[in-house]
Design a protein around this motif. Structure first.
Motif, short mmCIF file in Angstrom:
data_model
loop_
_atom_site.label_atom_id
_atom_site.label_comp_id
_atom_site.label_asym_id
_atom_site.label_seq_id
_atom_site.Cartn_x
_atom_site.Cartn_y
_atom_site.Cartn_z
N UNK A 118 -53.29 21.31 29.37
CA UNK A 118 -54.50 20.51 29.53
C UNK A 118 -54.37 19.12 28.89
N UNK A 119 -53.68 19.04 27.76
CA UNK A 119 -53.60 17.76 27.04
C UNK A 119 -52.54 17.86 25.96
N UNK A 120 -52.21 16.68 25.42
CA UNK A 120 -51.39 16.60 24.21
C UNK A 120 -52.30 16.17 23.07
N UNK A 121 -51.98 16.66 21.87
CA UNK A 121 -52.91 16.51 20.75
C UNK A 121 -52.31 15.72 19.59
N UNK A 122 -53.19 15.20 18.75
CA UNK A 122 -52.80 14.37 17.63
C UNK A 122 -52.17 15.20 16.51
N UNK A 123 -51.62 14.50 15.54
CA UNK A 123 -50.90 15.14 14.44
C UNK A 123 -50.76 14.17 13.28
N UNK A 124 -50.36 14.68 12.14
CA UNK A 124 -49.94 13.81 11.05
C UNK A 124 -48.75 12.99 11.55
N UNK A 125 -48.68 11.73 11.18
CA UNK A 125 -47.64 10.85 11.71
C UNK A 125 -46.25 11.44 11.48
N UNK A 126 -45.49 11.54 12.57
CA UNK A 126 -44.15 12.13 12.55
C UNK A 126 -44.14 13.54 11.98
N UNK A 127 -45.30 14.21 11.98
CA UNK A 127 -45.44 15.58 11.47
C UNK A 127 -45.09 15.67 9.99
N UNK A 128 -45.22 14.54 9.26
CA UNK A 128 -44.73 14.47 7.89
C UNK A 128 -45.84 14.57 6.85
N UNK A 129 -46.82 15.45 7.08
CA UNK A 129 -47.87 15.70 6.10
C UNK A 129 -48.61 16.96 6.47
N UNK A 130 -49.07 17.67 5.47
CA UNK A 130 -49.85 18.88 5.70
C UNK A 130 -51.34 18.66 5.76
N UNK A 131 -51.76 17.38 5.76
CA UNK A 131 -53.20 17.07 5.68
C UNK A 131 -53.84 16.75 7.03
N UNK A 132 -53.08 16.20 7.97
CA UNK A 132 -53.64 15.88 9.28
C UNK A 132 -54.35 14.55 9.34
N UNK A 133 -54.21 13.72 8.32
CA UNK A 133 -54.83 12.38 8.32
C UNK A 133 -53.89 11.41 9.01
N UNK A 134 -54.43 10.63 9.96
CA UNK A 134 -53.60 9.70 10.72
C UNK A 134 -54.43 8.49 11.13
N UNK A 135 -54.20 7.33 10.50
CA UNK A 135 -54.99 6.14 10.84
C UNK A 135 -54.66 5.56 12.20
N UNK A 136 -53.51 5.89 12.77
CA UNK A 136 -53.13 5.38 14.09
C UNK A 136 -53.66 6.27 15.21
N UNK A 137 -53.33 7.56 15.17
CA UNK A 137 -53.71 8.48 16.25
C UNK A 137 -55.10 9.06 16.08
N UNK A 138 -55.63 9.02 14.86
CA UNK A 138 -56.95 9.58 14.59
C UNK A 138 -56.86 10.83 13.75
N UNK A 139 -57.90 11.08 12.99
CA UNK A 139 -57.97 12.22 12.08
C UNK A 139 -59.07 13.17 12.53
N UNK A 140 -58.74 14.37 12.98
CA UNK A 140 -59.79 15.33 13.34
C UNK A 140 -60.60 15.73 12.10
N UNK A 141 -61.85 16.05 12.32
CA UNK A 141 -62.73 16.48 11.22
C UNK A 141 -62.97 17.98 11.34
N UNK A 142 -62.89 18.65 10.22
CA UNK A 142 -63.07 20.09 10.19
C UNK A 142 -64.53 20.45 10.45
N UNK A 143 -64.82 21.24 11.48
CA UNK A 143 -66.22 21.56 11.82
C UNK A 143 -66.89 22.52 10.85
N UNK A 144 -66.16 23.10 9.91
CA UNK A 144 -66.76 24.08 9.00
C UNK A 144 -67.70 23.45 7.98
#
Length: 453
Positions: A118-144
């Motif tokens: 269906x789609x390709x999804x965002x990630x930590x830049x170059x997959x080099x972080x366990x936090x998922x924060x990315x100022x370029x691609x965007x940072x998803x927010x946890x719905x909990x």
């Protein structure tokens, strides 16, 4: 829409659902909700998905599905090549790279089984972080946490966010030090890191090649088992919890759990003891030695990522990388040759020790992450906290990665804060099918009890 692969597959078989109609519902939900939940979709592949879904619908009408994933909508982390699209790895450095000329091997394999991409999804830049924060691609927010923006976890952040929000029943990601298990723990999903090489890896952008694995983020362990069987042809064996002894690792390797995570873990142990599950608490020597190795010399990710990104580290393009990720790259490049040799040279004997330290009927059980999902604001405001928090988030998961232990994180329930906590199950390298079987039984044993709580 049914939220699991098994549920959808059953609905297709009974003619209660149609793959093309299910896909359109997925697309509509993504289009309706993306504005209010940004930072999840890197690039849609809707037309490709529509062609796949219509072909799947016809197969189901004939009663000839290709596999258990025929017609199942899924998203792919933007490290997997898809023909005609740029694999950005969540980085501005790669936004003008040449489009891929063919699909990643895993994409081809699952689509050959009828999966709908269906789609390709965002990630930590170059997959080099366990936090998922990315100022370029965007940072998803946890719905909990509807009041305070918190991370989903990374690096497979977009795939986890798409599943937990109900957009698709499966998100494919990668895991090097915890990139599937961390977001699973932070969002209450199931994340499966298989043994290295269990699934084909061609066309997946690397971070640390000897550690990188692909795997799913799903809502139910049975879905991970279904995917594994499609990809390997190996069915999950029958087993019962009474056949196993669960080893709870003592010692310093996993001693950083917060009080609220430890409370959830103790509650889970109590629920399982009440059902006759056997436990033993002891130091797991391979974990202890690996923790000491990391503390003294650094990590294998740092060693191998330095090689992967050697040209980038020496180019002006490094200025385009998030400074926090660039700092990690530079730190890895500063490891001494002696430390790099120690990190790589100790791996084989420690892997052998991890296998020797576990009897045939034993499995490790421990909290996936030592804390619940942290707030995004402080991580963006404080560079030092970003680095320290990233290390804490990956502290538990990176041990099993180094030791090539197949590991699955499943929901353990909610902390007093109302945030999810993950429970990790690990076995020796190559025992993936058995691990999935045990994890299925664990989830069954816990689900009703956790709902009652």
């Amino acid at each position: 829409m049914t939220s699991t692969i098994a549920g959808l597959s059953g609905a297709f078989a009974s003619r209660q659902a149609d793959p093309a109609e299910v896909l359109e519902a997925c697309i509509q939900r993504i289009q309706d909700e993306s504005a209010g939940a940004p930072g999840i979709i890197a690039s849609p592949t809707f037309e490709r998905a529509r062609a796949s879904a219509h072909a799947s619908a016809e197969r189901w009408r004939r009663g000839q599905p290709l596999s258990a994933v025929d017609g199942i909508p899924m998203v792919w982390k933007d490290v997997f090549d898809m023909s005609g699209q740029v694999t950005t790895c969540g980085s501005a450095v790669r936004k003008n790279a040449n489009p891929a000329t063919e699909d990643a091997a895993l994409v081809r394999q699952l689509e050959a089984g009828g999966a709908v991409s269906v789609a390709r999804t965002t990630l930590s830049e170059f997959a080099y972080s366990g936090l998922g924060i990315n100022p370029f691609a965007g940072t998803p927010v946890n719905p909990w946490d509807p009041k305070t923006p918190r991370v989903v976890g990374g690096s497979s952040s977009g795939s986890a966010a798409a599943v937990i929000r109900g957009w698709v029943p499966c998100g494919m990601g990668s895991d090097t030090s915890g990139s599937l298990r961390v977001p699973a723990a932070f969002t209450g999903l199931v994340g499966f890191k298989p043994s290295h090489g269990r699934y084909v890896a061609g066309g997946m952008f690397p971070l640390a090649p000897s550690l990188d694995t692909a795997g799913p983020l799903v809502r139910d362990v049975r879905d991970a088992s279904l995917l594994d069987a499609v990809l390997t042809g190996v069915p999950v064996p029958a087993t019962a919890l009474r056949d196993w002894t669960f080893v709870v690792p003592a010692g310093r390797a996993l001693a950083a759990n917060t009080d609220e995570v430890q409370a959830v873990f103790e509650r889970v142990l109590g629920l399982l003891r009440g059902q006759g599950v056997k436990f033993v608490e002891r130091a797991f020597g391979a974990f202890e030695e690996t923790r000491d190795l990391f503390d003294q010399h650094g990590t294998l990710v740092a060693v191998e990522a330095t090689q992967v990104h050697r040209e980038l580290l020496q180019s002006e393009a490094l200025a385009l990388v998030d400074p926090r990720i660039a700092a990690r790259m530079k730190l890895g490049a500063q490891l001494s040759a002696a430390s790099a040799a120690e990190i790589t040279g100790r791996r084989a004997p420690l892997l052998a020790r991890s296998q020797a330290d576990m009897a045939a009927g034993e499995v490790l059980l421990y909290p996936t992450v030592c804390m619940t999902a942290p707030e995004i604001g402080p991580l963006n405001e404080d560079v030092a906290w970003f680095a320290a928090c990233n290390a804490r988030v990956l502290q538990n998961t990176m041990l099993a990665s180094y030791l090539d232990m197949p590991t699955l994180s499943l929901p353990a329930g909610l902390a007093v804060s109302g945030l999810p906590v993950g429970l990790s199950v690990s076995m020796a390298a190559g025992r993936d099918a058995l691990l999935l079987a045990v994890a299925e039984r664990l989830q069954e044993a816990l689900q009703d009890k956790l709902r009652a709580d």
